[in-house]
Structures are given as structure tokens and as C-alpha cells.
Design a protein around this motif. Sequence first.
Motif, PDB file in Angstrom:
ATOM      1  N   ASN A  18       0.717  -1.285  -0.075  1.00  9.85           N
ATOM      2  CA  ASN A  18       0.213   0.010   0.085  1.00  9.85           C
ATOM      3  C   ASN A  18       0.805   1.241  -0.212  1.00  9.85           C
ATOM      4  N   GLU A  19       1.969   1.418   0.741  1.00  9.65           N
ATOM      5  CA  GLU A  19       2.736   2.428   0.830  1.00  9.65           C
ATOM      6  C   GLU A  19       3.250   2.504  -0.462  1.00  9.65           C
ATOM      7  N   LEU A  20       4.026   1.619  -1.161  1.00  3.08           N
ATOM      8  CA  LEU A  20       4.312   1.946  -2.709  1.00  3.08           C
ATOM      9  C   LEU A  20       3.511   2.287  -3.366  1.00  3.08           C
ATOM     10  N   MET A  21       2.105   1.751  -3.765  1.00  7.92           N
ATOM     11  CA  MET A  21       0.960   2.332  -4.282  1.00  7.92           C
ATOM     12  C   MET A  21       0.703   3.914  -4.172  1.00  7.92           C
ATOM     13  N   MET A  22       0.768   4.157  -2.824  1.00  7.18           N
ATOM     14  CA  MET A  22       0.587   5.501  -2.546  1.00  7.18           C
ATOM     15  C   MET A  22       1.960   6.395  -3.275  1.00  7.18           C
ATOM     16  N   VAL A  23       3.002   6.013  -3.099  1.00  5.57           N
ATOM     17  CA  VAL A  23       4.235   6.770  -3.808  1.00  5.57           C
ATOM     18  C   VAL A  23       3.759   6.819  -5.316  1.00  5.57           C
ATOM     19  N   LEU A  24       3.776   5.753  -5.873  1.00  5.01           N
ATOM     20  CA  LEU A  24       3.150   5.589  -7.037  1.00  5.01           C
ATOM     21  C   LEU A  24       2.060   6.483  -7.534  1.00  5.01           C
ATOM     22  N   GLY A  25       1.207   6.705  -6.817  1.00  2.74           N
ATOM     23  CA  GLY A  25      -0.163   7.319  -7.279  1.00  2.74           C
ATOM     24  C   GLY A  25       0.062   8.734  -7.112  1.00  2.74           C
ATOM     25  N   HIS A  26       1.081   9.233  -6.272  1.00  4.26           N
ATOM     26  CA  HIS A  26       1.484  10.570  -6.105  1.00  4.26           C
ATOM     27  C   HIS A  26       2.475  10.888  -7.115  1.00  4.26           C
ATOM     28  N   GLU A  27       3.253  10.167  -7.735  1.00  5.03           N
ATOM     29  CA  GLU A  27       4.022  10.358  -8.815  1.00  5.03           C
ATOM     30  C   GLU A  27       2.990  10.579 -10.397  1.00  5.03           C
ATOM     31  N   LEU A  28       2.051   9.555 -10.236  1.00  8.96           N
ATOM     32  CA  LEU A  28       1.024   9.640 -11.329  1.00  8.96           C
ATOM     33  C   LEU A  28       0.539  11.085 -11.316  1.00  8.96           C
ATOM     34  N   GLY A  29       0.067  11.749 -10.112  1.00  8.44           N
ATOM     35  CA  GLY A  29      -0.616  12.832  -9.796  1.00  8.44           C
ATOM     36  C   GLY A  29       0.109  14.037 -10.535  1.00  8.44           C
ATOM     37  N   HIS A  30       1.598  13.970 -10.476  1.00  6.90           N
ATOM     38  CA  HIS A  30       2.464  15.226 -11.294  1.00  6.90           C
ATOM     39  C   HIS A  30       1.872  15.071 -12.562  1.00  6.90           C
ATOM     40  N   PHE A  31       1.861  13.759 -13.239  1.00  5.47           N
ATOM     41  CA  PHE A  31       1.485  13.812 -14.768  1.00  5.47           C
ATOM     42  C   PHE A  31      -0.060  14.307 -14.923  1.00  5.47           C
ATOM     43  N   ALA A  32      -0.776  14.085 -14.149  1.00  9.94           N
ATOM     44  CA  ALA A  32      -2.452  14.414 -14.339  1.00  9.94           C
ATOM     45  C   ALA A  32      -2.365  16.005 -14.055  1.00  9.94           C
ATOM     46  N   GLN A  81       7.614  27.462  -2.929  1.00  6.29           N
ATOM     47  CA  GLN A  81       6.058  27.457  -2.563  1.00  6.29           C
ATOM     48  C   GLN A  81       5.369  26.919  -3.656  1.00  6.29           C
ATOM     49  N   PHE A  82       5.778  27.133  -4.783  1.00  2.04           N
ATOM     50  CA  PHE A  82       4.898  26.733  -6.057  1.00  2.04           C
ATOM     51  C   PHE A  82       5.061  25.184  -5.943  1.00  2.04           C
ATOM     52  N   SER A  83       6.332  24.466  -5.926  1.00  2.00           N
ATOM     53  CA  SER A  83       6.467  23.088  -5.745  1.00  2.00           C
ATOM     54  C   SER A  83       5.799  22.524  -4.442  1.00  2.00           C
ATOM     55  N   GLN A  84       5.679  23.343  -3.252  1.00  2.00           N
ATOM     56  CA  GLN A  84       4.994  22.580  -2.242  1.00  2.00           C
ATOM     57  C   GLN A  84       3.648  22.208  -2.626  1.00  2.00           C
ATOM     58  N   SER A  85       2.983  23.439  -3.226  1.00  2.00           N
ATOM     59  CA  SER A  85       1.724  23.411  -3.733  1.00  2.00           C
ATOM     60  C   SER A  85       1.323  22.170  -4.565  1.00  2.00           C
ATOM     61  N   GLN A  86       2.474  21.799  -5.651  1.00  2.00           N
ATOM     62  CA  GLN A  86       2.295  20.919  -6.521  1.00  2.00           C
ATOM     63  C   GLN A  86       2.276  19.575  -5.918  1.00  2.00           C
ATOM     64  N   GLU A  87       3.154  19.402  -4.681  1.00  2.00           N
ATOM     65  CA  GLU A  87       3.253  18.220  -3.801  1.00  2.00           C
ATOM     66  C   GLU A  87       1.886  17.898  -3.070  1.00  2.00           C
ATOM     67  N   ARG A  88       1.463  18.964  -2.683  1.00  2.00           N
ATOM     68  CA  ARG A  88      -0.007  18.756  -1.781  1.00  2.00           C
ATOM     69  C   ARG A  88      -0.988  18.162  -2.702  1.00  2.00           C
ATOM     70  N   GLN A  89      -1.051  18.614  -3.898  1.00  2.00           N
ATOM     71  CA  GLN A  89      -2.094  18.270  -5.018  1.00  2.00           C
ATOM     72  C   GLN A  89      -1.939  16.991  -5.513  1.00  2.00           C
ATOM     73  N   ALA A  90      -0.520  16.504  -5.668  1.00  5.42           N
ATOM     74  CA  ALA A  90      -0.021  15.018  -6.056  1.00  5.42           C
ATOM     75  C   ALA A  90      -0.585  14.260  -4.803  1.00  5.42           C
ATOM     76  N   ASP A  91      -0.196  14.388  -3.782  1.00  3.63           N
ATOM     77  CA  ASP A  91      -0.865  13.673  -2.312  1.00  3.63           C
ATOM     78  C   ASP A  91      -2.220  13.365  -2.556  1.00  3.63           C
ATOM     79  N   GLU A  92      -3.146  14.318  -2.812  1.00  2.54           N
ATOM     80  CA  GLU A  92      -4.436  14.012  -2.707  1.00  2.54           C
ATOM     81  C   GLU A  92      -4.979  13.287  -3.938  1.00  2.54           C
ATOM     82  N   PHE A  93      -4.217  13.442  -4.991  1.00  2.00           N
ATOM     83  CA  PHE A  93      -4.380  12.458  -6.272  1.00  2.00           C
ATOM     84  C   PHE A  93      -3.827  11.028  -5.751  1.00  2.00           C
ATOM     85  N   GLY A  94      -3.128  10.749  -5.278  1.00  2.00           N
ATOM     86  CA  GLY A  94      -2.423   9.597  -5.085  1.00  2.00           C
ATOM     87  C   GLY A  94      -3.236   8.831  -4.003  1.00  2.00           C
ATOM     88  N   LEU A  95      -3.928   9.564  -2.911  1.00  2.90           N
ATOM     89  CA  LEU A  95      -4.842   8.976  -1.857  1.00  2.90           C
ATOM     90  C   LEU A  95      -5.931   8.491  -2.820  1.00  2.90           C
TER      91      LEU A  95
END
Length: 285
Positions: free
Chosen positions: A149-163, A206-220
Motif C-alpha cells: 500500500n505504501e508503494l502504491m501511494m508513492v506511485l499514485g503521488h507521482e502519477l498525480g504530477h503527470f495528471a 512555494q509553487f513546488s510545495q503546492s504541487q506536492e500537496r495536490q499530488a498527495d491528494e491525487f495519490g490518495l
Amino acid sequence: SLLIAHCSLLIAHCSLLIEMSGEFSDRNPPPSNRQLLTLAGLFVGVIVLIIWLVSAIANGLVWLIPPSVEQQIGKPFIAAYEQIAENASAQRKLNDLLDELEAELPAENRAERDYQLLYVTESIVNALALPGDTIVLYQGLVAQAESENELMMVLGHELGHFANRDHLRKLGRSFLLRGALAVIFGDGGWIESVLSSSINRISSAQFSQSQERQADEFGLQLLVAYYGHAAGATDFFDRMADKDRRDFAFLSTHPRPDRRVQELEKLIQQRGYKIEARSPLPEVL
């Protein structure tokens, strides 16, 4: 704080020039500190407005660029990582997991895409998404994971960057911001150069931190779509929070792990996601 410090430096520089000029008379006295602070405030306000405009323009333009262009941009980066990636059973298994997670993506995030994963056998605890639909996963991160599950969360987060087209946002924003600052400051002197560099650095962080938060939500969202529950969403970040000792989280490209855990837990509670048993790591990993 860097921006304030450099503005103070600029004010001091101006004051020194005024004192050295000796051209002011009683009828035309030198500017007061209050006037200089007002000018500095207006200056900072203009910079903030420019940053906001650049962000708005970049965010709008990225959706006009087809994925094929992004894939062409990423080719040199991907080629470099392919030379150090381990094309073995672990990488094949990780690509299988990525394919399974990809099946849960919305149709618009699968069109014209060809996601792949490169596994680098180095102890670095990191994962990154390259322009061109490629995720790089380091052995150091896999070694830290305690469930699939942890690995899938990481992969989902990275897919969020593409989305979210984060690569193009960052490239476009950096290009436009540097151009705007060059027009303002030019190459006139070291103070302007340092100030320009500091503004660009703070803004990009700051812009990158915003990207990371959105990718976390997408991964979830992907994690829940795949497993039917949110177990494992915060485990990796929770352990990293105990090891994190950075003092300058504001300038980091990632939000602090403990803050990421808090925000994810809040989303899980708000959306009523269930927490069930975690799946063990595949034996090959």
C-alpha cells in the motif's frame, strides 16, 4: 525572510548612495527612512503581482500543450536514467504494480500516455516523475516501505504530477518568471542579481510545495480506488517525519512529512475513507 533581508540591503545601498552624492540641499532634502520603506513596499508589491500573473499564465498554457511535446522534452532525462536503472525482476514487478494502478486513472489521464517505471538500485530514499511519463524509484525508498500500500501511494503521488501537468507548469513558470525579472533588473549589478535569484528561489519553492500537496491528494484517491480503503496512505511520511531534521522547510521543494501526514489524515476523515488491512510487499521487493 530572504526577500525582506535583500530589500533591506537594497534600501541600505540606496541610503549610502544618497549620503555619498551630497547633492541634496535644505530645499530638496534626502528621502526619509519612511519614504524608502514605502518605496521598498511598493517594489515588493509589484514583484508579488508579477509572480501571480506569471503563475496564472503558466497554469493556463500547460493545458494547450499535448502530451507528445512533454514526452519529447523528457527524452534526454529518461535516457540518462535508463543507463543506471536495473532491468531485473524488481523493476518488472514495480511496472506491473504501476500498470494496475494506472487502470484506476480517469480516462483523460490515460489518453496518449505510456507510463513506465525505472528502478535504480541506489540507497537514496527518493522517487521522481520525469517529463515523458516515466517514474524513477530508488531502492532506498523501496527498502523503507513496509507494505504494498505504501508503494502504491508513492506511485499514485507521482502519477498525480503527470495528471496535473506539473512538469510543464514548473518549466513554463520558471521561464516566464526569469524573463520578467530580467526585464526588471537586467544585468545592472550584484544586488539586483542576488535579489532576483532569491525571489525566484522562494517563489519556486512555494509553487513546488503546492504541487506536492495536490499530488498527495491525487495519490490518495488512486489508492482508495485500487484497494477500496486508505490504509498505507500516511505510513511512509509518518516514518520520514521522525527522521526529518531540516530547519528550512519553507525553502524545501516538499512540504514537511508531518504536515503531509496531517493533511492526508484530514482528507481521509473528511471523505470517510475506511482503513483496513495492508497488503504485504511482493516477495521480489
